[in-house]
Design a protein around this motif. Structure first.
Motif, PDB file in Angstrom:
ATOM      1  N   ILE A   6      25.419  10.284 112.245  1.00  0.00           N
ATOM      2  CA  ILE A   6      26.845  10.567 112.109  1.00  0.00           C
ATOM      3  C   ILE A   6      27.404   9.663 111.017  1.00  0.00           C
ATOM      4  CG2 ILE A   6      29.081  10.457 113.272  1.00  0.00           C
ATOM      5  CD1 ILE A   6      27.597  11.113 115.857  1.00  0.00           C
ATOM      6  N   GLY A   7      28.208  10.231 110.139  1.00  0.00           N
ATOM      7  CA  GLY A   7      28.807   9.462 109.051  1.00  0.00           C
ATOM      8  C   GLY A   7      27.821   9.234 107.925  1.00  0.00           C
ATOM      9  N   GLU A   8      28.080   8.206 107.141  1.00  0.00           N
ATOM     10  CA  GLU A   8      27.277   7.924 105.953  1.00  0.00           C
ATOM     11  C   GLU A   8      26.062   7.082 106.319  1.00  0.00           C
ATOM     12  OE1 GLU A   8      29.713   6.435 102.760  1.00  0.00           O
ATOM     13  OE2 GLU A   8      31.225   7.950 103.129  1.00  0.00           O
ATOM     14  N   ARG A   9      25.216   7.638 107.198  1.00  0.00           N
ATOM     15  CA  ARG A   9      24.001   6.959 107.637  1.00  0.00           C
ATOM     16  C   ARG A   9      22.793   7.838 107.384  1.00  0.00           C
ATOM     17  NH1 ARG A   9      27.716   6.061 111.611  1.00  0.00           N
ATOM     18  NH2 ARG A   9      28.352   3.912 111.872  1.00  0.00           N
ATOM     19  N   TYR A  62      15.130   0.696 100.162  1.00  0.00           N
ATOM     20  CA  TYR A  62      16.455   0.326 100.651  1.00  0.00           C
ATOM     21  C   TYR A  62      16.582  -1.182 100.727  1.00  0.00           C
ATOM     22  CZ  TYR A  62      14.032  -0.185 105.125  1.00  0.00           C
ATOM     23  OH  TYR A  62      13.155  -0.550 106.114  1.00  0.00           O
ATOM     24  N   GLY A  63      17.814  -1.646 100.721  1.00  0.00           N
ATOM     25  CA  GLY A  63      18.110  -3.067 100.806  1.00  0.00           C
ATOM     26  C   GLY A  63      19.011  -3.320 101.997  1.00  0.00           C
ATOM     27  N   GLY A  64      19.740  -4.400 101.920  1.00  0.00           N
ATOM     28  CA  GLY A  64      20.665  -4.725 102.999  1.00  0.00           C
ATOM     29  C   GLY A  64      19.990  -5.512 104.102  1.00  0.00           C
ATOM     30  N   TYR A  65      20.812  -6.068 104.950  1.00  0.00           N
ATOM     31  CA  TYR A  65      20.301  -6.893 106.041  1.00  0.00           C
ATOM     32  C   TYR A  65      20.536  -6.256 107.392  1.00  0.00           C
ATOM     33  CZ  TYR A  65      20.036 -10.439 102.449  1.00  0.00           C
ATOM     34  OH  TYR A  65      19.722 -11.117 101.313  1.00  0.00           O
ATOM     35  N   ARG A  66      21.281  -5.180 107.425  1.00  0.00           N
ATOM     36  CA  ARG A  66      21.663  -4.582 108.695  1.00  0.00           C
ATOM     37  C   ARG A  66      21.021  -3.214 108.847  1.00  0.00           C
ATOM     38  NH1 ARG A  66      25.388  -1.010 110.129  1.00  0.00           N
ATOM     39  NH2 ARG A  66      26.084  -1.064 112.274  1.00  0.00           N
ATOM     40  N   SER A  67      20.358  -3.028 109.971  1.00  0.00           N
ATOM     41  CA  SER A  67      19.841  -1.714 110.333  1.00  0.00           C
ATOM     42  C   SER A  67      19.692  -1.688 111.843  1.00  0.00           C
ATOM     43  CB  SER A  67      18.494  -1.431 109.653  1.00  0.00           C
ATOM     44  OG  SER A  67      17.501  -2.285 110.157  1.00  0.00           O
ATOM     45  N   ILE A  80      20.070   3.451 108.478  1.00  0.00           N
ATOM     46  CA  ILE A  80      20.475   2.662 107.317  1.00  0.00           C
ATOM     47  C   ILE A  80      21.770   3.253 106.778  1.00  0.00           C
ATOM     48  CG2 ILE A  80      19.789   1.940 104.981  1.00  0.00           C
ATOM     49  CD1 ILE A  80      17.899   0.883 107.078  1.00  0.00           C
ATOM     50  N   ASP A  81      22.704   2.387 106.387  1.00  0.00           N
ATOM     51  CA  ASP A  81      23.912   2.876 105.719  1.00  0.00           C
ATOM     52  C   ASP A  81      23.521   3.449 104.364  1.00  0.00           C
ATOM     53  OD1 ASP A  81      25.644   2.143 107.760  1.00  0.00           O
ATOM     54  OD2 ASP A  81      25.965   0.143 106.919  1.00  0.00           O
ATOM     55  N   PHE A  82      24.140   4.556 103.989  1.00  0.00           N
ATOM     56  CA  PHE A  82      23.821   5.210 102.720  1.00  0.00           C
ATOM     57  C   PHE A  82      23.979   4.255 101.535  1.00  0.00           C
ATOM     58  CE2 PHE A  82      25.318   7.716  99.023  1.00  0.00           C
ATOM     59  CZ  PHE A  82      24.109   8.307  98.717  1.00  0.00           C
ATOM     60  N   LYS A  83      24.952   3.384 101.586  1.00  0.00           N
ATOM     61  CA  LYS A  83      25.196   2.435 100.483  1.00  0.00           C
ATOM     62  C   LYS A  83      24.034   1.481 100.283  1.00  0.00           C
ATOM     63  CE  LYS A  83      27.826  -0.876 103.231  1.00  0.00           C
ATOM     64  NZ  LYS A  83      26.927  -2.003 103.211  1.00  0.00           N
ATOM     65  N   ASP A  84      23.166   1.326 101.292  1.00  0.00           N
ATOM     66  CA  ASP A  84      22.014   0.427 101.188  1.00  0.00           C
ATOM     67  C   ASP A  84      20.766   1.102 100.624  1.00  0.00           C
ATOM     68  OD1 ASP A  84      23.441  -1.752 102.130  1.00  0.00           O
ATOM     69  OD2 ASP A  84      22.924  -1.355 104.222  1.00  0.00           O
ATOM     70  N   ILE A  85      20.824   2.413 100.387  1.00  0.00           N
ATOM     71  CA  ILE A  85      19.698   3.098  99.764  1.00  0.00           C
ATOM     72  C   ILE A  85      19.714   2.761  98.281  1.00  0.00           C
ATOM     73  CG2 ILE A  85      18.626   5.335  99.251  1.00  0.00           C
ATOM     74  CD1 ILE A  85      18.600   4.721 102.219  1.00  0.00           C
ATOM     75  N   LEU A  86      18.613   2.177  97.782  1.00  0.00           N
ATOM     76  CA  LEU A  86      18.562   1.726  96.399  1.00  0.00           C
ATOM     77  C   LEU A  86      17.999   2.780  95.454  1.00  0.00           C
ATOM     78  CD1 LEU A  86      17.128  -1.838  97.070  1.00  0.00           C
ATOM     79  CD2 LEU A  86      19.517  -1.192  96.720  1.00  0.00           C
ATOM     80  N   ALA A  87      16.980   3.512  95.890  1.00  0.00           N
ATOM     81  CA  ALA A  87      16.328   4.468  94.999  1.00  0.00           C
ATOM     82  C   ALA A  87      15.476   5.450  95.780  1.00  0.00           C
ATOM     83  CB  ALA A  87      15.447   3.720  94.000  1.00  0.00           C
TER      84      ALA A  87
END
Length: 91
Positions: A6-9, A62-67, A80-87
């Motif tokens: 749900i949402g940008e995940r 992906y990056g980020g510290y939260r999942s 993973i939040d979409f904003k944390d997808i790197l490539a």
């Protein structure tokens, strides 16, 4: 089981790192590069309802510290939040 984020995940299946080389040499954790990668399982939507630009089956970094981790049929999956997808990894 069908899981729809749900949402940008994005729901990602974790890619297991090799612990032994093809020739049988053990790779210690300290020598392994910390690559966070996985396979997209399911994708949510933007707030306006438009689809995120990812498709199930794509290999991503992906990056980020939260999942948020969950176990699906004995395999590790993460939200993973979409904003944390790197490539997207293309072959």
């Amino acid at each position: 089981m069908i899981i729809r984020p749900i949402g940008e995940r994005v729901l990602i299946k974790s890619v297991k790192k090799a612990e032994v080389t093809e020739s049988g040499i053990y790779i210690p954790d300290s020598a392994q590069e910390e690559k966070k990668e996985g396979i997209v399982v399911a994708v949510g939507t933007f707030e306006d309802g438009k689809e995120l630009p990812l498709k199930p089956g794509e290999h991503v970094l992906y990056g980020g510290y939260r999942s948020d981790e969950i176990d699906v049929d004995g395999e590790l999956h993460m939200f993973i939040d979409f904003k944390d997808i790197l490539a997207v990894v293309e072959k």
